[in-house]
Design a protein around this motif. Structure first.
Motif, short mmCIF file in Angstrom:
data_model
loop_
_atom_site.label_atom_id
_atom_site.label_comp_id
_atom_site.label_asym_id
_atom_site.label_seq_id
_atom_site.Cartn_x
_atom_site.Cartn_y
_atom_site.Cartn_z
N ARG A 228 -55.66 -54.54 -44.45
CA ARG A 228 -55.49 -55.72 -43.58
C ARG A 228 -55.62 -57.02 -44.36
NH1 ARG A 228 -56.14 -56.15 -38.39
NH2 ARG A 228 -57.97 -57.49 -38.37
N THR A 229 -56.49 -57.03 -45.36
CA THR A 229 -56.72 -58.29 -46.07
C THR A 229 -56.24 -58.24 -47.51
OG1 THR A 229 -58.88 -57.52 -46.79
CG2 THR A 229 -58.82 -58.75 -44.72
N GLU B 72 -57.74 -56.96 -49.98
CA GLU B 72 -58.85 -56.93 -50.96
C GLU B 72 -58.90 -55.58 -51.68
OE1 GLU B 72 -62.44 -59.30 -48.95
OE2 GLU B 72 -61.19 -58.14 -47.58
N GLU C 59 -53.06 -60.92 -52.48
CA GLU C 59 -51.82 -61.51 -51.97
C GLU C 59 -50.62 -60.60 -52.30
OE1 GLU C 59 -51.25 -65.53 -53.26
OE2 GLU C 59 -49.53 -65.84 -51.94
N LEU D 118 -50.65 -57.59 -49.99
CA LEU D 118 -50.16 -57.90 -48.65
C LEU D 118 -48.64 -58.05 -48.65
CD1 LEU D 118 -52.96 -60.38 -47.48
CD2 LEU D 118 -52.58 -58.03 -46.69
N LYS E 29 -46.87 -57.44 -45.14
CA LYS E 29 -47.66 -58.20 -44.15
C LYS E 29 -47.41 -59.70 -44.25
CE LYS E 29 -50.65 -54.65 -43.13
NZ LYS E 29 -51.52 -54.20 -42.13
N ILE E 30 -46.97 -60.14 -45.39
CA ILE E 30 -46.63 -61.58 -45.52
C ILE E 30 -45.28 -61.71 -46.22
CG2 ILE E 30 -48.95 -62.49 -45.49
CD1 ILE E 30 -48.95 -62.60 -48.51
N ARG F 81 -66.83 -64.90 -43.05
CA ARG F 81 -66.20 -64.15 -44.15
C ARG F 81 -65.70 -65.14 -45.19
NH1 ARG F 81 -62.86 -59.06 -44.45
NH2 ARG F 81 -63.75 -59.55 -46.47
N TYR G 172 -63.16 -65.33 -48.77
CA TYR G 172 -62.21 -64.69 -49.67
C TYR G 172 -62.09 -65.53 -50.93
CZ TYR G 172 -60.72 -62.46 -45.32
OH TYR G 172 -60.70 -61.78 -44.14
N GLU H 125 -53.61 -58.83 -31.73
CA GLU H 125 -53.69 -59.22 -33.13
C GLU H 125 -52.37 -59.83 -33.59
OE1 GLU H 125 -54.92 -56.14 -35.82
OE2 GLU H 125 -54.50 -57.39 -37.56
N ALA I 196 -48.04 -68.61 -46.88
CA ALA I 196 -47.96 -67.43 -46.00
C ALA I 196 -49.25 -66.61 -46.09
CB ALA I 196 -46.77 -66.57 -46.40
N TYR I 197 -49.76 -66.48 -47.30
CA TYR I 197 -51.00 -65.71 -47.51
C TYR I 197 -52.16 -66.39 -46.78
CZ TYR I 197 -55.04 -63.94 -50.20
OH TYR I 197 -56.24 -63.39 -50.57
N TYR J 140 -51.80 -66.05 -43.06
CA TYR J 140 -52.09 -64.67 -42.65
C TYR J 140 -53.60 -64.43 -42.61
CZ TYR J 140 -52.53 -59.62 -42.81
OH TYR J 140 -52.90 -58.34 -42.52
N LEU J 141 -54.28 -64.91 -43.69
CA LEU J 141 -55.74 -64.71 -43.74
C LEU J 141 -56.43 -65.41 -42.59
CD1 LEU J 141 -57.07 -65.02 -47.42
CD2 LEU J 141 -56.77 -62.96 -46.04
N VAL K 253 -55.77 -63.13 -39.47
CA VAL K 253 -56.42 -61.82 -39.44
C VAL K 253 -57.94 -61.97 -39.41
CG1 VAL K 253 -56.66 -61.24 -41.91
CG2 VAL K 253 -55.97 -59.48 -40.32
N TYR L 165 -59.12 -63.14 -35.98
CA TYR L 165 -59.10 -62.02 -35.02
C TYR L 165 -60.31 -61.11 -35.25
CZ TYR L 165 -57.33 -58.17 -32.25
OH TYR L 165 -57.20 -57.20 -31.31
N ASP L 166 -60.55 -60.78 -36.51
CA ASP L 166 -61.65 -59.84 -36.83
C ASP L 166 -63.02 -60.44 -36.48
OD1 ASP L 166 -59.89 -58.04 -37.74
OD2 ASP L 166 -60.35 -58.24 -39.87
#
Ligand SMILES: Cc1cc2nc3c(=O)[nH]c(=O)nc-3n(C[C@H](O)[C@H](O)[C@H](O)COP(=O)(O)OP(=O)(O)OC[C@H]3O[C@@H](n4cnc5c(N)ncnc54)[C@H](O)[C@@H]3O)c2cc1C
Ligand code: FES
Lengths: 959, 284
Positions: free
Chosen positions: A827-828, A830, A950, A953, A958-959, B186, B188, B236, B260-261, B264-265, B268, B271-272
């Motif tokens: 999902r992320t 990572e 990135e 994903l 996803k992206i 969270r 990143y 989601e 976009a990344y 997206y983060l 997501v 939502y989480d």
């Protein structure tokens, strides 16, 4: 303002400026072990001290704030003759390697154990989380804590530090303290900076803001007026000598394509001028006043841009050849229009074509790959891209040079003291007898100190000014003006049959050497020459081109080009296995070489000459693969309790070399001193990797003397004999063999002289511990002391001095296999490296504990380039992340939770006591092992490093 | 370049030093707390006078207090008052600090830095990669501020964020975090030590979901749009879509990640985290 405080238990008072940092104050107080690795970025932790019992970065504290405080510094713990339990445990665990910030780490572990005598692994991690360790990795830090705890509790260690090898030997293959450990861990005088007198002048380099430009004019008049300025060097007042900065054999395959200063700058950060002034501040101030007029030119940054039709040429000057010039050279040179371009002088043909930005090229093959591709059950083809990586040694490049009478003395943190001498000789015009290079301890090299990046200019500056001159790179300069790992594009085409046999391999390698050609052929060649010989495949071919571009320079980096070739080949093999529906492990086992296999491929891998076909020598590859597969439970699918995390496994087989047969060269001189002790003068350059300890162990083993009666002097060009230096994994193999040779000869001399003095036959004599000669016939004993004393006091034949030289055509190849288990969050994006197992055949590991740490350190570096590290340039070629935080080196939190280094026991026929090289090879496996594991986890192939969330994903759509 | 270093003994002295610097107009001044930003290479703070607040006892320590503001936009009745000079490590080790704040404090991965860096310094900086701000914001935390006249006032982190410039001369005396709040966060980043591309906090404030982010290249901001969507039961995919297309937040591609990344983060993670805090006792 006035500051009264207590430093290491003693009251001290200082008058400080408001802006003074605590570290500066401590340096004034003589606490030299409080170092700095990042110009006060607050990242590396080399400056860690305790203020009122709490670890802080002394660079981030103002001196004025410690009024009334109690300060402890690393040099307050213990001195080299009185080590604390923690310091000794660190040495014994093998983690005191290049050790630039080992004293700071010792302070942190001391603090930890004082406050928490039974720390958990998490506690240790936490304590070390503010310190960057690049050399030895973090793994044996846990061991060091355990050893210290045991010693404190029971007065002795109960944990086995490392496995032992060669039971017939006393010293070889046994974990023992590294001989320079005490000096390094206590922060005693060791590094260049420790030898610089307070009156040394400082040199600061003005660097180009443009990626490509002609210099139209330089006006230094205002700068010269700054008080304290001694000299300003530019292209207009320095020699027109073309040379190169790679420290390799002579003549080296790198083109001579630069001068001290050029009239064309070729990258952001290129040298424009250098100011030598009495103080650093004055030099910096003067630098700002230099006015430069540039004619900005278009630039190229990638191999694609460099090879594009009509691309601007990075070098467009006259080409010369010292040997083997092509017939049409005059015609070729007519295209060169502007004298500011300078020259590119090849020592011999390298397949270069500078008008098209090709610095060097090479191709070779065995069999017929096209036919193999046409006749195989499956063919895969994929392109793999790698990024630009910096070595980030804790000690940035530093050089101090001064004139002593007619001689130039250069203190250098270098892997190649004799090449430093040669190249400084070129630029100054001094013959080698008038240059004395002193290699100090090296605070991390990893290949970057194989290049003569600042010694050329510092030596020249001291020579022309007659002043003592210090040059110390900033961390930013390390990124923009040093060498880096060549970015590469590796296209692999591979074919195979359903039975798992690989039938053909083709590699097309395009490497980016940046603006100058340091190591431009050798490093990229390694991507083929240290990978293809892993395969028992009849049809193999490679085509390699190296391009000049306007990025920061590239050069040597641990592993040379091998990590990149290995990444491409192993990933492609895994892809092929998938396409054929075969388990990757089965394919690897079917296609890897084993002892005795004739390496036909070597014919085409000779860098221009035809290579000799030799059989595979000692080889622990199969064992490494099988053992590693068992350890990681290959084939067993792991499932996470969190459905977002997918787990996968991967591995890669790896190889390297042990120096360059037929090219490398090492010498050592062993002397029996008048009291029976031994001094070994080794030409080898110990970078912290334990080479001096290897030499000492060889002396002890051969001459049967205790280690404390042996001193190794190394890397000093006056007192030692020539050695090509520490690169290409040559240290143990070449320099170690030279030491062995010298010791064997000294032993013969000892026997001969003893026979004379004892009136016995040589055949009846033998040497034995602790340094004596024994007659098997008469039972008489002559100690080395008596022997040498008599020999040197009129009753014998004078001092016994033996000289060992080592050259060879034999190739001792270390092998191994690296395994990774990763978890990928789908999902992320990572990625976590959960497990990493490095299994290597290093022949006989002479210093096993140091060898293990070398492996941990190299793997951490390669996890770094696989997942995090990346020099990012903007559209003008400016490096946007020229600092530690943004660049992304891995630290303790990035280390795999389950991390093991395993030494496969193989005895080599040619290495000293069966040893091969250990550390470079350990950089080769992580990228493919992790890449294959990522695919196993979530089904995507990441074909460029660093493999980032990135990219995951994107690959997952996803992206 | 630092020309003066003043070690203030109490808040009044610290504030008056700041006032006199301001009056002289010649000097720029700043409060010096842990110094991890001010003294570091390429630090963002430039001041010729530093007023060290490290020895002011009133800025240390943690205690539980009632809501100090009389009624208005109350987020909780009881708060943990954390003196602005409390370091990240003190928070991690504290028996009183809530777990969500300890977790966020651990985003600063270096123990040595945590020993030095203060919560007040982190809040004052409010960087686009802030370790704490998004989490404090999502929790509905308050700030105890002392202006240059010496007046003490309490402001919510939202107001402080929206009017950051106007508070720049204020001394942050304490950060007040609501007791018993449901908060999650969270972060990143490339490596644990790298600057974050995104740090997000989610909390339930006055019964409502609150999402806040510190996004590289954008800054610190609240995400009422996503909070509302999620609170209204969006799936989601809908949340991801909203994050992707939401024009209210300007998102730039940079070396930390493409647009976009980052979007997206944002989606997501929102939502989480929302799911997490809502499941821990919040209501939609
Ligand atoms: C290597 C490194 C990486 C870093 N990365 C990050 C990061 O990713 N994210 C991040 O947020 N920070 C980062 N920082 C910056 C810093 O460590 C933290 O933000 C820290 O919390 C700042 O606190 P301090 O006490 O050290 O502040 P200081 O450096 O003392 O001060 C910082 C600023 O806050 C002001 N200030 C401090 N206390 C008060 C107060 N009580 N009232 C009013 N103003 C005050 C100061 O005047 C100054 O302007 C990094 C620092 C380093 C060294
Ligand atoms: S600030 Fe710590 S090593 Fe530079």
């Amino acid at each position: 303002m006035r500051v009264d405080c207590i430093i290491n238990g003693r009251g001290r008072s200082f008058d400080v400026e408001p802006s003074m940092k605590l570290r500066e104050m401590l340096l004034l107080n003589g606490n030299l072990a409080v170092r700095d690795s990042d110009d006060a970025e607050g990242f590396c932790g080399s400056d860690t001290v305790l203020v009122d019992g709490t670890p802080v970065f002394s660079n981030l504290v103002l001196a004025g704030e410690v009024q009334g405080c109690e300060i402890r510094t690393p040099d307050g713990l213990g001195d080299p003759r009185h080590l604390t339990v923690v310091q000794q445990a660190m040495i014994d665990a093998g983690i005191v390697q290049s050790a630039y910030n080992a004293p700071a780490a010792a302070l942190l572990l001391t603090w930890l154990l004082e406050n928490n005598p039974n720390p958990t692994k998490e506690d240790i991690k936490d304590a070390l989380s503010g310190i960057f360790i690049r050399d030895a990795g973090y793994e044996h830090y846990y061991l060091a804590v355990k050893l210290a705890q045991e010693k404190m509790k029971d007065g002795k260690y109960s944990t086995t530090i490392a496995p032992s090898f060669r039971p017939e030997c006393e010293y070889i293959g046994k974990p023992m303290s590294k001989i320079d450990g005490a000096q390094l861990v206590t922060g005693d005088k060791a590094f260049v900076e420790d030898y610089v007198p307070s009156d040394a002048c400082h040199m600061v380099v003005l660097r180009s803001p443009h990626a490509s430009a002609y210099i139209k004019s330089i006006d230094t008049s205002e700068a010269e007026k700054v008080e304290g300025v001694i000299s300003i060097l530019t292209a207009y007042n320095t020699p027109d000598t073309h040379y190169m900065q790679a420290g390799q054999g002579n003549p080296e395959p790198s083109p001579h394509d630069r001068r001290l200063f050029n009239l064309k700058v070729r990258h952001v950060g290129d040298r424009v001028a250098a100011v030598i002034a009495e103080t650093l501040e004055e030099a910096k101030a003067a630098c700002k006043l230099i006015k430069v007029e540039y004619e900005v030119l278009p630039a190229v940054f990638t191999v694609e841009e460099a090879m594009a039709p009509g691309a601007p040429a990075v070098h467009d000057g006259i080409v010369e050849y010292r040997a083997g010039a092509p017939a049409d050279l005059d015609e070729y040179n007519k295209a060169s229009k502007d004298p500011r371009e300078g020259k590119v002088i090849y020592q011999f043909p390298l397949g270069g074509d500078i008008r098209h930005n090709v610095a060097a090229s090479n191709k070779g093959h065995i069999g017929d790959v096209e036919k193999a591709f046409n006749e195989s059950d499956a063919v895969v083809e994929c392109t793999y891209q790698t990024s630009q990586i910096q070595h980030t040694p804790l000690e940035t490049h530093i050089c101090f040079a001064k004139m002593e009478g007619q001689r130039l003395v250069v203190y250098a943190s270098t892997q190649v003291p004799y090449h430093v001498r040669r190249i400084v000789g070129w630029v100054t015009g001094l013959p080698e007898n008038r240059i004395h290079v002193i290699k100090t301890r090296v605070g991390g090299g990893y290949g970057s100190k194989q290049d003569i990046l600042i010694e050329d200019l510092t030596g020249y500056a001291a020579f022309v000014t007659g002043k003592p001159v210090l040059c110390h790179n900033t961390r930013e300069e390390e990124f923009i003006a040093n060498s880096t790992r060549h970015p590469m594009r590796v296209r692999v085409k591979m074919s195979g049959n359903k039975d798992g046999q690989i039938t053909g391999i083709f590699m097309e390698v395009c490497a980016n050497t940046g603006p100058y050609g340091n190591h431009c052929l050798t490093v990229p060649m390694n991507s083929c020459s240290k990978t293809l010989p892993l395969f028992k495949v009849d049809n193999m071919a490679y085509d390699l081109k190296v391009f000049y571009t306007n990025t920061p320079p590239a050069g040597a980096y641990q592993g040379y080009g091998t990590p990149k070739g290995t990444y491409g080949l192993m990933m492609a093999m895994a892809l092929l296995a998938e396409k054929l529906g075969i388990d990757y492990k089965d394919m690897v086992l079917k296609n890897h070489v084993e002892e005795g296999y004739m390496l036909e491929i070597l014919k085409g891998l000779g860098e221009g000459r035809e290579g000799a076909v030799v059989p595979v020598g000692s080889c622990g590859l199969d064992e490494a693969i099988r053992k590693g597969c068992d350890m990681i439970e290959w084939g067993k699918k792991e499932v996470s309790s969190d459905p977002d995390w997918k787990i996968g496994k991967g591995f890669a087989m790896i190889m390297q070399g042990s120096g360059l047969p037929g090219l490398d060269h090492a010498e050592a001189i062993a002397k029996l001193e008048t009291d029976g002790t031994i001094i070994l003068n080794s030409g080898g350059a110990d970078l912290g990797t334990g080479l001096d300890t290897i030499s000492a162990k060889i002396v002890a083993e051969v001459l049967k003397v205790p280690m404390d009666r042996i001193t190794v002097v190394s890397g000093d060009t006056d007192s030692c004999a020539f050695d090509t230096g520490a690169y290409a994994s040559s240290g143990t193999f070449f320099s170690g063999n030279a030491s062995l040779e010298a010791c064997k000869k000294l032993k013969d001399m000892i026997i001969k002289e003893s026979a004379y003095q004892m009136g016995e036959d040589e055949g009846d004599l033998e040497i034995r511990f602790p340094g004596e000669v024994y007659s098997k016939k008469t039972g008489k004993v002559l100690s080395y002391y008596e022997l040498s004393h008599t020999a040197c006091s009129g009753g014998g034949h004078g001092q016994m001095i033996a000289h060992g030289t080592y050259i060879t055509t034999a190739s001792s190849v270390p092998y191994g296999a690296h395994f990774a288990q990763v978890a990928v969050n789908v999902r992320t994006g990572e990625i976590k490296v959960q497990k990493f197992y490095a299994l290597q055949d290093a022949g006989t590991p002479i210093n096993p504990e140091v060898a293990l740490c070398q492996m941990y350190g190299a793997v951490m570096k390669s996890i770094g380039h696989s997942l995090y590290e990346d020099m990012k340039l903007d559209e003008n070629g400016v490096c946007m992340n020229a600092n530690m935080t943004d660049y992304g080196v891995p630290m303790i939190w990035e280390a795999p939770e389950d991390f093991k280094s395993v030494l496969i026991d193989v005895n080599d026929a040619y290495g000293p006591f069966g040893a091969k090289s250990i550390s470079e090879i350990a950089c080769n496996g992580a990228a493919p092992a992790i890449g294959i594991a990522i695919h196993d986890a979530c089904g995507v192939w990441l074909t460029s490093w660093p493999m980032t969330p990135e990219k995951i994903l994107k690959a997952l759509g996803k992206i | 370049m630092v020309e003066n270093l003043i070690i203030a003994k109490n808040i009044a002295e610290a504030v008056s030093c700041k006032v006199s610097c301001k009056a002289s107009c010649k000097e720029s001044s700043a409060y010096l707390a842990g110094g991890t930003e001010i003294n570091r290479l390429n630090g963002t703070v430039n001041a010729s006078t530093l007023v060290s607040i490290g020895r002011i006892a009133e800025l240390d320590g943690m205690s539980v207090v009632d809501d100090p503001r009389k009624g208005s936009c109350a987020t909780a009745s009881r708060f943990l008052r954390i003196g602005s000079m409390c370091t990240f490590q003190e928070i991690v080790e504290s028996n009183d600090a809530p777990q969500w704040l300890k977790d966020a404090s651990r985003f600063m991965a270096s123990r040595t830095k945590r020993n030095m860096a203060t919560i007040g310094g982190n809040v004052a900086l409010m960087r686009d990669d802030s370790y704490l701000y998004a989490t404090l914001l999502a929790a509905g935390s308050l700030l105890e501020l002392v202006d240059i006249e010496g007046n003490t006032m309490f402001r919510c982190t939202r107001k402080y964020m929206n009017e950051h410039e106007s508070f720049k001369d204020c001394l942050i005396a304490a950060v007040l975090v609501p007791m018993n709040a449901v908060v999650a966060s969270r972060r990143y980043a490339n490596t644990a030590e790298s600057h974050a591309v995104l740090t997000m906090g989610a909390g339930i404030v006055n019964g409502e979901l609150r999402l806040a982010a510190a996004l590289k290249g954008t800054g610190v901001f609240l995400m009422p749009h996503l909070s509302e969507l999620i609170s209204n039961g969006a799936t989601e995919d809908e949340v991801l879509d909203a994050a992707k297309n939401h024009s209210g937040v300007e998102v730039k591609s940079d070396m930390f990640g493409g647009e976009a990344y980052k979007r997206y983060l944002l989606g997501v993670t929102a939502y989480d985290l929302a799911k997490k805090v809502l499941s821990q006792g919040g209501s939609r």
